[in-house]
Motif scaffolding. Structure first.
Motif, short mmCIF file in Angstrom:
data_model
loop_
_atom_site.label_atom_id
_atom_site.label_comp_id
_atom_site.label_asym_id
_atom_site.label_seq_id
_atom_site.Cartn_x
_atom_site.Cartn_y
_atom_site.Cartn_z
N HIS A 168 -9.55 1.18 5.26
CA HIS A 168 -8.10 1.40 5.95
C HIS A 168 -8.31 2.27 6.89
CE1 HIS A 168 -4.13 2.57 6.26
NE2 HIS A 168 -3.63 1.56 5.72
N GLU B 38 -5.15 -4.83 10.82
CA GLU B 38 -4.17 -4.02 11.09
C GLU B 38 -4.31 -3.10 12.50
OE1 GLU B 38 -2.20 -2.54 7.13
OE2 GLU B 38 -3.95 -1.57 7.18
N LYS C 236 -0.02 4.40 -0.32
CA LYS C 236 -0.62 5.50 0.32
C LYS C 236 -0.33 6.77 -0.69
CE LYS C 236 0.03 3.29 4.69
NZ LYS C 236 0.20 3.28 6.13
N LEU D 245 -0.20 -6.99 4.50
CA LEU D 245 -0.59 -5.57 4.10
C LEU D 245 0.57 -4.69 4.37
CD1 LEU D 245 -2.25 -3.91 2.32
CD2 LEU D 245 -3.70 -3.68 3.95
N VAL D 246 1.29 -4.24 3.59
CA VAL D 246 2.81 -3.53 3.87
C VAL D 246 2.76 -2.29 3.27
CG1 VAL D 246 5.15 -3.89 3.20
CG2 VAL D 246 3.85 -5.80 3.45
N GLY D 247 2.94 -1.06 4.31
CA GLY D 247 2.72 0.25 3.97
C GLY D 247 4.39 0.55 3.47
N GLY D 248 4.95 1.14 4.47
CA GLY D 248 6.25 1.79 4.15
C GLY D 248 7.19 0.96 3.56
N GLU E 245 -6.56 4.70 7.92
CA GLU E 245 -6.49 6.14 7.76
C GLU E 245 -7.80 6.84 6.89
OE1 GLU E 245 -2.90 5.65 5.65
OE2 GLU E 245 -1.76 5.10 7.52
N ASN F 291 0.95 -1.14 -0.07
CA ASN F 291 -0.01 -0.02 0.22
C ASN F 291 0.89 1.28 0.17
OD1 ASN F 291 -1.68 2.22 0.50
ND2 ASN F 291 -2.28 1.41 2.44
N ALA G 160 0.31 -0.03 15.14
CA ALA G 160 1.45 -0.64 14.60
C ALA G 160 1.50 -0.01 13.22
CB ALA G 160 0.97 -2.12 14.52
N ILE G 161 0.63 0.66 12.73
CA ILE G 161 0.84 1.28 11.63
C ILE G 161 1.81 2.52 11.38
CG2 ILE G 161 -0.55 2.35 9.44
CD1 ILE G 161 -2.89 0.78 10.08
N GLY G 162 2.86 2.19 10.65
CA GLY G 162 3.84 3.41 10.47
C GLY G 162 4.74 3.54 11.73
N GLY H 163 0.73 -3.78 9.38
CA GLY H 163 1.47 -2.70 10.68
C GLY H 163 2.89 -3.16 10.84
N SER H 164 3.74 -2.29 10.32
CA SER H 164 5.01 -2.40 10.42
C SER H 164 5.61 -3.57 9.96
CB SER H 164 5.39 -2.02 11.91
OG SER H 164 5.12 -0.54 11.95
N VAL H 165 5.09 -4.36 8.91
CA VAL H 165 5.85 -5.51 8.31
C VAL H 165 7.12 -5.25 7.76
CG1 VAL H 165 5.61 -7.42 6.93
CG2 VAL H 165 3.64 -6.61 8.17
P1 PGA Z 1 3.12 0.22 7.54
O1 PGA Z 1 1.88 0.70 6.94
O2 PGA Z 1 3.44 -1.06 6.90
O3 PGA Z 1 3.75 1.37 7.08
O4 PGA Z 1 3.03 0.23 9.01
C1 PGA Z 1 0.63 -0.63 6.64
C2 PGA Z 1 -0.50 -0.10 6.39
O5 PGA Z 1 -1.18 0.89 6.59
O6 PGA Z 1 -1.32 -0.72 5.36
#
Ligand code: PGA
Length: 248
Positions: free
Chosen positions: A94, A164, A10, A228-231, A96, A8, A168-170, A208-210
């Motif tokens: 999500h 998520e 974002k 599900l991977v953000g950063g 956010e 993701n 833990a997200i970001g 969440g922070s994977v």
């Molecule tokens: P993150 O985000 O991997 O940067 O923690 C996950 C997400 O919001 O899907």
């Protein structure tokens, strides 16, 4: 069912340097064929180009959609538009979107139905806040989010659940592997309650922070069907590190 590692992006990604990441990921996946399905959800402006460029190698998805197919909704994007641009999936609900756009479970459910109407797979997100986790209500919050955000008619083919934890997200923080395993077992029960037999088969992603260094431990847990991977999805090497950690 193969597991799914989804990126993701974002509100990140524009221009040549970011488009080049699709080529780099394509090359990396050709060199190291993944044992999971791979999906990238870039900003909407990049979907058409990305989907054309990555066709047959990995999937492209949207990050949100409107519940209606078309109409006077300035600035919004429908599931049908994502589909026409080449997307196969869309993230709905999500945290956010829930936090900054006030989306409630019923809105999320309407968006999931819109995704199916357009022929997209809905990645339906849920998760508790830190306050809820510390107050001991994580299980009940996630239970009610599953019941409220997943419409009737959800199947393992048209939907994926993403757990998520908001805290833990970001943040670089994750629950312990024991806590992730316990929550995913709980969610499996919630999915069966909501969707019957199909709920027993539906993928449940952890998000969440994977990162590459915690991915193997998380992805090998029972009832964790991917991430599900953000950063970490913004750097091809890191994203590949996570994809490679998916068990065969
Ligand atoms: P993150 O985000 O991997 O940067 O923690 C996950 C997400 O919001 O899907």
């Amino acid at each position: 069912m193969r597991s799914l590692v989804a990126g993701n992006w974002k509100m990140n990604g524009a221009g040549e340097a970011d488009l080049a990441k699709f080529g780099a990921l394509k090359t990396a996946l050709a060199e190291t064929p993944p044992s999971c399905d791979v999906l990238v959800c870039p900003p909407a402006t990049m979907i058409a180009q990305a989907a054309w460029f990555t066709k047959g190698v990995f999937a492209i998805g949207g990050q949100d959609c409107h519940a209606q197919p078309s109409g006077a909704f300035t600035g919004d994007i429908s599931a049908e538009m994502l589909k026409a641009a080449g997307a196969s999936h869309v993230i709905v609900g999500h945290s956010e979107r829930r936090q900054y756009h006030g989306e409630k479970d019923a809105d999320v459910a309407a968006k999931a139905q819109a995704a199916w109407r357009a022929g997209l797979i809905a990645i339906i997100c849920i998760g508790e806040t830190l306050e809820e986790r510390e107050g001991g209500s994580a299980n009940s919050i996630c239970h009610s989010q599953v019941l409220g955000s997943i419409p009737d008619g959800a199947t393992a083919a048209n939907s994926v659940l993403a757990y998520e934890p908001v805290w833990a997200i970001g943040t670089g923080k994750t629950p312990s592997v024991d806590d992730i395993a316990a929550m995913h077992a709980h969610l499996r029960g919630c999915l069966k309650e909501r969707c019957g037999e199909e709920g027993g088969k539906m993928l449940i992603l952890y998000g969440g922070s994977v990162k590459p260094d915690n991915a193997a431990a998380i992805l090998s847990l029972p009832d964790v069907g991917g991430a599900l991977v953000g950063g970490a999805s913004l750097k091809v090497a890191d994203f590949m590190g996570i994809i490679s950690a998916a068990p065969a």
